[in-house]
Design a protein around this motif. Structure first.
Motif, PDB file in Angstrom:
ATOM      1  N   GLY A   1      37.458  30.921  50.383  1.00 17.41           N
ATOM      2  CA  GLY A   1      37.192  30.782  51.816  1.00 17.41           C
ATOM      3  C   GLY A   1      36.782  32.094  52.451  1.00 17.41           C
ATOM      4  N   GLY A   2      36.166  31.985  53.617  1.00 20.31           N
ATOM      5  CA  GLY A   2      35.868  33.171  54.413  1.00 20.31           C
ATOM      6  C   GLY A   2      34.810  34.092  53.858  1.00 20.31           C
ATOM      7  N   VAL A   3      33.941  33.584  52.990  1.00 19.37           N
ATOM      8  CA  VAL A   3      32.927  34.457  52.400  1.00 19.37           C
ATOM      9  C   VAL A   3      31.600  34.424  53.170  1.00 19.37           C
ATOM     10  CG1 VAL A   3      33.860  34.373  50.057  1.00 19.37           C
ATOM     11  CG2 VAL A   3      32.153  32.692  50.762  1.00 19.37           C
ATOM     12  N   GLY A   4      31.540  33.594  54.213  1.00 20.43           N
ATOM     13  CA  GLY A   4      30.339  33.595  55.051  1.00 20.43           C
ATOM     14  C   GLY A   4      29.478  32.345  54.939  1.00 20.43           C
ATOM     15  N   LYS A   5      30.057  31.254  54.438  1.00 17.80           N
ATOM     16  CA  LYS A   5      29.289  30.007  54.315  1.00 17.80           C
ATOM     17  C   LYS A   5      28.762  29.530  55.655  1.00 17.80           C
ATOM     18  CE  LYS A   5      32.628  27.549  52.641  1.00 17.80           C
ATOM     19  NZ  LYS A   5      33.582  28.615  52.416  1.00 17.80           N
ATOM     20  N   THR A   6      29.677  29.444  56.623  1.00 14.57           N
ATOM     21  CA  THR A   6      29.288  28.869  57.912  1.00 14.57           C
ATOM     22  C   THR A   6      28.301  29.787  58.629  1.00 14.57           C
ATOM     23  OG1 THR A   6      31.450  27.824  57.999  1.00 14.57           O
ATOM     24  CG2 THR A   6      30.201  27.889  60.050  1.00 14.57           C
ATOM     25  N   LEU A   7      28.537  31.066  58.499  1.00 13.95           N
ATOM     26  CA  LEU A   7      27.618  32.044  59.093  1.00 13.95           C
ATOM     27  C   LEU A   7      26.221  31.862  58.506  1.00 13.95           C
ATOM     28  CD1 LEU A   7      27.943  34.552  61.013  1.00 13.95           C
ATOM     29  CD2 LEU A   7      27.919  35.939  58.935  1.00 13.95           C
TER      30      LEU A   7
ATOM     31  N   ASN B   1      27.187  37.882  49.651  1.00 11.80           N
ATOM     32  CA  ASN B   1      27.328  38.319  51.038  1.00 11.80           C
ATOM     33  C   ASN B   1      28.123  39.622  51.070  1.00 11.80           C
ATOM     34  OD1 ASN B   1      27.294  38.400  53.831  1.00 11.80           O
ATOM     35  ND2 ASN B   1      28.985  36.938  54.068  1.00 11.80           N
ATOM     36  N   GLN B   2      27.847  40.413  52.069  1.00 10.40           N
ATOM     37  CA  GLN B   2      28.483  41.726  52.228  1.00 10.40           C
ATOM     38  C   GLN B   2      28.265  42.536  50.951  1.00 10.40           C
ATOM     39  OE1 GLN B   2      32.503  41.117  53.621  1.00 10.40           O
ATOM     40  NE2 GLN B   2      31.801  39.835  55.301  1.00 10.40           N
TER      41      GLN B   2
ATOM     42  N   PRO C   1      23.583  41.938  53.681  1.00 10.37           N
ATOM     43  CA  PRO C   1      24.395  43.136  53.915  1.00 10.37           C
ATOM     44  C   PRO C   1      25.551  42.855  54.868  1.00 10.37           C
ATOM     45  CG  PRO C   1      22.413  43.205  55.250  1.00 10.37           C
ATOM     46  CD  PRO C   1      22.301  41.981  54.390  1.00 10.37           C
TER      47      PRO C   1
ATOM     48  N   ASP D   1      27.218  43.543  58.232  1.00 15.29           N
ATOM     49  CA  ASP D   1      26.778  44.090  59.507  1.00 15.29           C
ATOM     50  C   ASP D   1      27.720  43.620  60.609  1.00 15.29           C
ATOM     51  OD1 ASP D   1      25.516  44.908  61.833  1.00 15.29           O
ATOM     52  OD2 ASP D   1      23.500  44.543  61.028  1.00 15.29           O
TER      53      ASP D   1
HETATM   54  N1  LIG Z   1      27.556  39.880  56.295  1.00 12.57           N
HETATM   55  C1  LIG Z   1      28.574  39.950  57.173  1.00 12.57           C
HETATM   56  N2  LIG Z   1      28.715  41.022  57.977  1.00 12.57           N
HETATM   57  C2  LIG Z   1      29.746  41.073  58.847  1.00 12.57           C
HETATM   58  N3  LIG Z   1      30.683  40.145  58.999  1.00 12.57           N
HETATM   59  C3  LIG Z   1      30.603  39.056  58.228  1.00 12.57           C
HETATM   60  C4  LIG Z   1      29.544  38.898  57.273  1.00 12.57           C
HETATM   61  N4  LIG Z   1      29.723  37.721  56.642  1.00 12.57           N
HETATM   62  C5  LIG Z   1      30.823  37.166  57.176  1.00 12.57           C
HETATM   63  N5  LIG Z   1      31.360  37.959  58.132  1.00 12.57           N
HETATM   64  C6  LIG Z   1      32.562  37.682  58.922  1.00 12.57           C
HETATM   65  O1  LIG Z   1      33.384  36.793  58.221  1.00 12.57           O
HETATM   66  C7  LIG Z   1      33.734  35.691  59.048  1.00 12.57           C
HETATM   67  C8  LIG Z   1      33.897  34.471  58.203  1.00 12.57           C
HETATM   68  O2  LIG Z   1      32.659  33.930  57.883  1.00 12.57           O
HETATM   69  P1  LIG Z   1      32.445  32.364  57.780  1.00 12.57           P
HETATM   70  O3  LIG Z   1      33.267  31.653  58.780  1.00 12.57           O
HETATM   71  O4  LIG Z   1      30.997  32.124  57.784  1.00 12.57           O
HETATM   72  O5  LIG Z   1      33.043  32.127  56.331  1.00 12.57           O
HETATM   73  P2  LIG Z   1      33.268  30.737  55.605  1.00 12.57           P
HETATM   74  O6  LIG Z   1      32.957  30.959  54.181  1.00 12.57           O
HETATM   75  O7  LIG Z   1      32.546  29.668  56.320  1.00 12.57           O
HETATM   76  O8  LIG Z   1      34.835  30.564  55.827  1.00 12.57           O
HETATM   77  P3  LIG Z   1      35.695  29.221  55.639  1.00 12.57           P
HETATM   78  O9  LIG Z   1      35.924  29.109  54.177  1.00 12.57           O
HETATM   79  O10 LIG Z   1      36.934  29.503  56.410  1.00 12.57           O
HETATM   80  O11 LIG Z   1      34.885  28.105  56.196  1.00 12.57           O
HETATM   81  C9  LIG Z   1      32.614  35.614  60.074  1.00 12.57           C
HETATM   82  O12 LIG Z   1      33.020  35.068  61.283  1.00 12.57           O
HETATM   83  C10 LIG Z   1      32.239  37.045  60.266  1.00 12.57           C
HETATM   84  O13 LIG Z   1      33.053  37.619  61.239  1.00 12.57           O
END
Ligand SMILES: Nc1ncnc2c1ncn2[C@@H]1O[C@H](COP(=O)(O)OP(=O)(O)OP(=O)(O)O)[C@@H](O)[C@H]1O
Ligand SMILES: [Mg+2]
Length: 402
Positions: free
Chosen positions: A154-160, A319-320, A345, A347
């Motif tokens: 989780g939290g790796v940036g999928k939704t973003l 990501n990142q 990257p 950011d």
């Molecule tokens: N490349 C990035 N640069 C800076 N911050 C980032 C980056 N990618 C993700 N984040 C941070 O990490 C947070 C979590 O990202 P996101 O909600 O997209 O993850 P997710 O994989 O959808 O999480 P979940 O598993 O909880 O659904 C974002 O709100 C953002 O603050």
């Protein structure tokens, strides 16, 4: 009954594990072995559901055992037990194909949870994997492309990425784009896009058989770039109302009317996600550079492989990618045996502002490096034929044509 083989060179450890598991009704220890070689022979003889093995052992160690089992007896998945600090082992175990890792000392609960998880995954896989040849034929590259985002962590940036990719796709290609939030319990696509919309996938369920095209259209919200969004239920407990059948219907309906359907998912191997995998033309596996994220990306890729997903349909996204880590692009590619398709990257400023304002960074800061990276992904997910079919596409009027 989960049939388990325990491999450890220390007799008392084997006994303790056996005792620990003797209280579980669904687990049966069918055999034990004192080294990797013996473990392999026993595994061949007993064909256990799971092999639980130590790393450091004489004759043949746990990593070699895992390698051999993965290659020669894939029906017996491996759980590795290793001592904290053996990070290098963890890395090698990943490469060897271990499904789970238990860091010693671990609790009874951790042990049993790992066993059940690996077993469940294996069962899901075997239910799905005997594919008919037609399932392997390439899917049409025309309209209705489903692009699914997955991660093992989780939290790796999928939704973003899902939100920004959907908007970038709409902006760059002028295509009709839908975004489906399948993180049914904690979906936050609506928040990321600052959507003020009360309808969600729950309304599809409520409508049941009586669902009509017009109703379906109303259920979708409208985000930046005219991306139409099917939101997740507003409250986690409502997620239970949604079945894999609903997901199939919703996806099929969206495919009819949109050129691209971007699907954000929750981080676990649910029936919904298997449904999406079946229907997707592109599967984006997202990872960051942390060990747990990479480990789970590896497991995710393995599942895709076992489901006979076309390897060309899978895009690994880091990501990142510029964060501080022991890993880099090369070591990830080596570990995961999968090329990195794109890197985003870190950011904090651009992403932070975008999330706070509920406005995708691809429109807020189109020149930022991270926005450029998302546009690169757009070019990777667009089928080459799109150029040729573009005239067509504009003329075609689907249910939700704009
Ligand atoms: N490349 C990035 N640069 C800076 N911050 C980032 C980056 N990618 C993700 N984040 C941070 O990490 C947070 C979590 O990202 P996101 O909600 O997209 O993850 P997710 O994989 O959808 O999480 P979940 O598993 O909880 O659904 C974002 O709100 C953002 O603050
Ligand atoms: Mg998410």
């Amino acid at each position: 009954m989960i049939r388990l083989l325990i491999v450890d060179d220390i007799a008392s450890t084997r006994e303790n594990l056996q005792k620990l598991l003797s209280f579980e009704e669904d687990v049966e220890v069918v055999g034990t072995a004192g080294d990797g070689k013996e473990g392999f022979d026993e595994a061949q003889r007993l064909n256990p559901d799971i092999v639980l093995t130590d790393v450091n052992m004489p004759v043949m160690d746990g990593i070699q055992l895992t390698e051999r089992l993965t290659a020669e007896l894939p029906s017996s998945p491996v759980i590795i037990m290793s001592v904290q600090g053996e990070r290098d082992y963890l890395r090698r175990a990943m490469q060897a194909g271990a499904r789970e890792y238990l860091i010693k000392p671990f609790s009874h609960d951790e042990l049993i949870a790992a066993i059940r998880k690996v077993h469940q995954l294996e069962q899901k896989k075997s239910a799905l994997s005997p594919k008919t040849p037609e399932a392997e034929t390439p899917r049409p590259a025309a309209a209705g492309n489903v692009i699914a985002l997955f991660s093992g962590k989780g939290g790796v940036g999928k939704t973003l990425l899902a939100t920004n990719l959907a908007v970038a796709l709409a902006n760059e290609t002028n295509a009709r784009v839908a975004l489906l939030d399948l993180d049914l319990q904690f979906g936050d696509v609506g928040v990321m896009l600052a959507l003020n919309h009360s309808r969600s996938v729950t309304d599809v369920v409520e409508a049941g058989e009586g669902l009509e095209a017009e109703m379906f259209n109303d259920i979708l919200g409208t985000g930046p770039g005219n991306v139409r969004v099917m939101l997740a239920p507003i409250s986690p407990e409502l997620a239970d109302l949604i079945t894999a059948d609903h997901v199939r219907v919703v996806l099929a309906e969206l495919r009819k009317s949109f050129d691209y359907v971007v699907v954000d998912t929750a981080t676990h191997l649910s029936e919904f996600n298997l449904e999406v995998i079946e229907m997707a033309q592109r599967i984006l596996v997202i990872t960051t550079l942390t060990i747990p994220a990479i480990k789970n990306a590896k497991l995710g890729l393995k599942v895709l492989e076992s489901l006979n997903v076309d390897p060309n349909a899978v895009l690994l996204i880091v990501n990142q990618s510029d964060g501080h880590s022991d890993f880099n692009r090369e070591s990830i590619e080596q570990n995961l045996r999968q090329p990195v398709a794109a890197q985003l990257p870190y950011d904090a400023k651009v992403v932070g502002e975008s999330v706070t304002r509920g406005s995708p960074f691809v429109t807020l800061h189109p020149d930022a490096q991270i926005s450029r990276a998302v546009r690169d992904i757009v070019s990777l997910v667009i089928p080459e034929q799109v150029g040729a079919g573009a005239g067509d596409k504009k003329k075609r009027r689907g249910l939700f044509g704009r």
